[in-house]
Structure formats: C-alpha cells, structure tokens
Design an enzyme around this catalytic site. Structure first.
Site, PDB file in Angstrom:
ATOM      1  N   ASP A  10     -35.139-101.593 -25.419  1.00  0.00           N
ATOM      2  CA  ASP A  10     -36.493-101.785 -25.280  1.00  0.00           C
ATOM      3  C   ASP A  10     -37.272-100.625 -24.597  1.00  0.00           C
ATOM      4  O   ASP A  10     -37.152-100.971 -23.342  1.00  0.00           O
ATOM      5  CB  ASP A  10     -36.429-103.105 -25.452  1.00  0.00           C
ATOM      6  CG  ASP A  10     -37.877-103.287 -25.311  1.00  0.00           C
ATOM      7  OD1 ASP A  10     -38.559-102.859 -26.927  1.00  0.00           O
ATOM      8  OD2 ASP A  10     -38.774-103.837 -25.040  1.00  0.00           O
ATOM      9  N   GLU A  70     -36.884 -99.232 -30.703  1.00  0.00           N
ATOM     10  CA  GLU A  70     -37.718 -99.790 -31.875  1.00  0.00           C
ATOM     11  C   GLU A  70     -39.088 -98.374 -31.711  1.00  0.00           C
ATOM     12  O   GLU A  70     -39.176 -98.294 -30.927  1.00  0.00           O
ATOM     13  CB  GLU A  70     -38.061-101.035 -31.101  1.00  0.00           C
ATOM     14  CG  GLU A  70     -39.146-101.705 -32.067  1.00  0.00           C
ATOM     15  CD  GLU A  70     -39.803-103.307 -31.187  1.00  0.00           C
ATOM     16  OE1 GLU A  70     -40.736-103.047 -31.440  1.00  0.00           O
ATOM     17  OE2 GLU A  70     -39.155-103.656 -30.855  1.00  0.00           O
ATOM     18  N   ASP A 144     -37.470-108.196 -22.555  1.00  0.00           N
ATOM     19  CA  ASP A 144     -37.305-106.298 -23.048  1.00  0.00           C
ATOM     20  C   ASP A 144     -35.773-106.632 -23.064  1.00  0.00           C
ATOM     21  O   ASP A 144     -34.983-105.816 -23.966  1.00  0.00           O
ATOM     22  CB  ASP A 144     -37.384-105.599 -21.005  1.00  0.00           C
ATOM     23  CG  ASP A 144     -38.554-106.202 -20.842  1.00  0.00           C
ATOM     24  OD1 ASP A 144     -39.672-105.086 -21.660  1.00  0.00           O
ATOM     25  OD2 ASP A 144     -38.369-107.039 -19.794  1.00  0.00           O
TER      26      ASP A 144
END
Length: 168
Positions: A10, A70, A144
């Site tokens: 992340d 992501e 996170d």
C-alpha cells in the site's frame, strides 16, 4: 495451484504498508506485515530513496513471486496528491523490476469486491474479511498494513487460486 510468496504493498509517501503472504494448497498464510517509514519531512528524493530501500530489502528477504499494488486513483480535486503517489509507486515498481518480479495492479473497487463481494465495502468490512481469510487473532492495523494485505489477498484469489476468486 501455484505456490510462492506475494508481497502486497500500500504505497504512501510517509508510510508504506506491506504484507507478505505464502500461497499454498492449504490457502494463504501471513508471513509478515508492517510498514516502511519514509518520514514526513525532508527532501522528496530522500523519502523516495527510503521507500525504495525498504521495498528492496523486503524483496531480498522474502523473495516474492509477485508484487501486488493498489492502482493509482486520482481525485480531480487533489491532482498534486496523485503526482506524489505516482512517484512512490514508481520507486516500488523500480525495486520490483530490478529484482525481476512482476507488478500487478488492482483497483480499490476490485480488491473490495474480491474480498467482501462488494466494491463499496468500508474499512471495517475489509479488516474483518482479512482477519477471517488469514485467521488472525486481531483486526489488521494500521490501515496501511490492512490495505497491503488486502491487495495481496486479491492477487492470491485472482492468480494463484483463480476458481476461488471467481466465486467470491
């Protein structure tokens, strides 16, 4: 069924979350999760170097077969944030590329849909889904780390156990 380790990341300029999963016939298993700190102050180049060094060390230590990330989402009201995140993603992709590891991106909606069945799941639903899938005693925190584990699980279900991903 393929096996190997997945490094979910992340990206963040101050804090980058990561999660390492072991994929096997028995299902995904958490190996390690944590954060790479770049700090909130200092030159952009130093912060990016810290992220690159952290991700490079994780790759060297855990030898993943893939890095799941992501996809970059840019809100039209905050274009500067998208540019900064592009820099962070760039050094993460560079670290993976230097190690010969493929980088696979997933949209936030896709990750949510795979793990919960809804592309609009909230943070709590996502944390509970991760906790259930990895048989964790506690909800994954901070956010996170939870997001990194979510993208790694998405990759597991999409590529290492495709039939399960289609039924979610």
């Amino acid at each position: 069924m393929h096996s190997g380790r997945i490094l979910g990341v992340d990206p963040g300029l101050n804090i980058t979350g990561y999660g390492v999963l072991e994929a096997s016939a028995a299902g995904p298993r958490l190996v390690e999760a944590g954060i790479v700190r770049a700090g909130q102050q200092g030159e952009m180049s130093r912060r990016l170097a810290a992220i690159w060094e952290g991700i490079t060390e994780l790759i060297r230590t855990f030898q993943p077969v893939a890095l799941a990330l992501e996809a970059l989402y840019a809100h039209y009201e905050h274009p500067h944030t998208a540019i900064l995140m592009g820099h962070v993603r760039g050094v993460i992709c560079l670290a993976a590329g230097q190690a010969g590891i493929p980088v696979i991106s997933y949209s936030a909606t896709q990750v949510k849909r795979i793990l919960t069945g809804s592309g609009r799941a909230d943070k709590g639903q996502m944390q509970r889904a991760i906790q259930r899938e990895l048989a964790l005693e506690r909800l994954p925190e901070p956010a996170d780390v939870a997001d990194a584990l979510a993208v790694a699980l998405c990759h597991y279900y999409m590529h290492l156990r495709p039939r399960a991903g289609l039924n979610r």
